[in-house]
Design a protein around this motif. Structure first.
Motif, PDB file in Angstrom:
ATOM      1  N   HIS A  43    -117.586   2.697  31.659  1.00 32.90           N
ATOM      2  CA  HIS A  43    -118.143   4.024  31.900  1.00 32.90           C
ATOM      3  C   HIS A  43    -116.998   4.869  32.450  1.00 32.90           C
ATOM      4  O   HIS A  43    -116.508   4.626  33.555  1.00 32.90           O
ATOM      5  CB  HIS A  43    -119.308   3.942  32.905  1.00 32.90           C
TER       6      HIS A  43
ATOM      7  N   CYS B 203    -117.088   6.568  36.202  1.00 28.12           N
ATOM      8  CA  CYS B 203    -117.052   5.756  37.426  1.00 28.12           C
ATOM      9  C   CYS B 203    -116.148   4.536  37.298  1.00 28.12           C
ATOM     10  O   CYS B 203    -115.867   3.846  38.268  1.00 28.12           O
ATOM     11  CB  CYS B 203    -118.462   5.342  37.847  1.00 28.12           C
TER      12      CYS B 203
ATOM     13  N   CYS C 175    -125.863   4.235  33.395  1.00 26.53           N
ATOM     14  CA  CYS C 175    -124.865   3.307  33.920  1.00 26.53           C
ATOM     15  C   CYS C 175    -125.513   2.527  35.061  1.00 26.53           C
ATOM     16  O   CYS C 175    -126.073   3.139  35.971  1.00 26.53           O
ATOM     17  CB  CYS C 175    -123.643   4.078  34.405  1.00 26.53           C
TER      18      CYS C 175
ATOM     19  N   CYS D  86    -123.320   3.589  38.687  1.00 23.99           N
ATOM     20  CA  CYS D  86    -123.456   4.929  39.285  1.00 23.99           C
ATOM     21  C   CYS D  86    -124.815   5.559  38.991  1.00 23.99           C
ATOM     22  O   CYS D  86    -125.139   6.617  39.516  1.00 23.99           O
ATOM     23  CB  CYS D  86    -122.321   5.838  38.822  1.00 23.99           C
TER      24      CYS D  86
HETATM   25 ZN   LIG Z   1    -121.068   4.664  35.954  1.00 23.93          ZN
END
Ligand SMILES: [Zn+2]
Ligand SMILES: [Zn+2]
Ligand SMILES: [Zn+2]
Length: 355
Positions: free
Chosen positions: A139, A142, A162, A165
């Protein structure tokens, strides 16, 4: 008969003298030659192909019944699994069809009669087939890296959030970075980059190594365009051999005759009556036959000195080739019309070998 033709004719006695009266040639046994019935299948086949405007005879592989069929044979009233008749028609002596490879099937070495095998992927460590392919993604915002299953989806494009996060992912292609893939074995837990392949014998339910497989070649056949394979020709040859038979000869079509040198020659019609033999070679083209082709047949004729050799050339040959033929004692018949050829051959047989 034209004057031109008369000059080409030499009697069988003269031919023998010309070649020094050598020992009689042998004809290969009948088994290796094509039968009258097989020729008629060939004739029907060519007619059917012509009427349907096709030149290819394709197989149908029936995996349920483990049979290779040629449906076209059914169309002409023959057994669709009779591959041997097609093979005979593709034999060099006949040359009506050309045999080619349609497909090569890997089959189980223990059960080669079973045509259906499938590929299996398995763990390279424990051979288990419980293998998963995993895609590793990151991702981007993050920096979280995990395989797609941890993101809750099998496919990258289906990922919507995700797990770290907890942000929504609206455009997976843009928001996630693909880092590659690997395989995971659910049984032994091994992770590996390359999967191993095995073949699976469906009916007997076992794997076998791809290197141990037997390979079965499935043929297809096409009409040999370079040969004289058309209905008219086969019909003509049938008529011609009947005509020769009326003079008391027994005939065979599309046979190999062994020459004095031991080399077999493909003869369109071979007739035999006591110690007399007649060999008819046939070539056709849409234009004058090239000298090189004619000369190679003349050379074959010279290897069959005991036989009265006739070369039928449709439509014509050069005067040089005619001269060559005359010199070597090969009788030549040329012409565009089949009836014309037919009457010339009848005359030749009547006047020169049926004495
Ligand atoms: Zn994330
Ligand atoms: Zn098997
Ligand atoms: Zn494993």
């Amino acid at each position: 008969m034209t004057e031109d033709m008369a000059q080409n004719i030499i009697s069988i006695e003269d031919q023998k003298n010309l070649q020094g009266g050598l020992k009689l040639t042998d004809i290969e046994d009948n088994k290796r030659n094509v039968s009258e019935n097989e020729i008629s299948v060939g004739q029907k086949l060519i007619e059917y192909l012509k009427s349907t405007n096709t030149t290819i005879i394709l197989p149908q592989i029936n995996f349920e019944e483990n049979r290779i069929l040629f449906p076209i044979l059914k169309e002409i009233g023959e057994d669709p699994s009779n591959v041997s008749v097609l093979d005979k028609l593709a034999a060099p002596a006949v040359n009506i069809l050309q045999k080619e490879t349609y497909e090569v099937l890997p089959v189980c070495p223990e059960h080669p009669e079973n045509l259906l095998t499938t590929t299996r992927i398995c763990c390279s460590e424990c051979n288990s087939i419980n293998v998963k392919k995993l895609y590793l993604v990151e991702h981007k915002v993050c920096g979280f890296i995990a395989d797609t299953e941890i993101f809750g989806q099998k496919n990258v494009t289906d990922i919507a959030t995700c797990p770290k996060c907890e942000k929504n992912i609206t455009n997976p292609k843009r928001e996630l970075r693909s880092l590659g893939f690997w395989f995971l074995c659910s049984d032994c837990g091994e992770k590996f980059d390359n999967i191993s392949n095995k073949l699976f014998c469906r009916k007997f339910n076992h794997d076998f190594d791809i290197n141990s497989a037997e390979y079965l070649s499935v043929p297809y056949y096409s009409v040999n365009n370079s040969s004289s394979a058309d209905v008219d020709t086969i019909t003509l040859l049938t008529k011609l051999s009947k005509a020769i038979e009326t003079f008391g000869f027994s005939t065979q079509k599309f046979v190999k005759v062994i020459g004095r040198s031991g080399v077999p020659h493909s003869v369109s019609i071979h007739g035999k009556k006591e110690d007399k033999q007649v060999s008819v070679f046939f070539r056709s083209s849409d234009k004058q036959l090239p000298d090189v082709d004619v000369n190679s047949i003349i050379a074959e004729c010279a290897d069959l000195p005991e036989s009265f050799n006739i070369l039928i050339c449709i439509p014509s040959i050069s005067s040089e080739a005619k001269a060559m033929a005359r010199y070597t004692g090969t009788s030549i018949i040329t012409g565009k019309e089949y009836d014309e050829v037919f009457s010339q051959l009848e005359k030749l047989v009547a006047e020169h070998i049926n004495k």
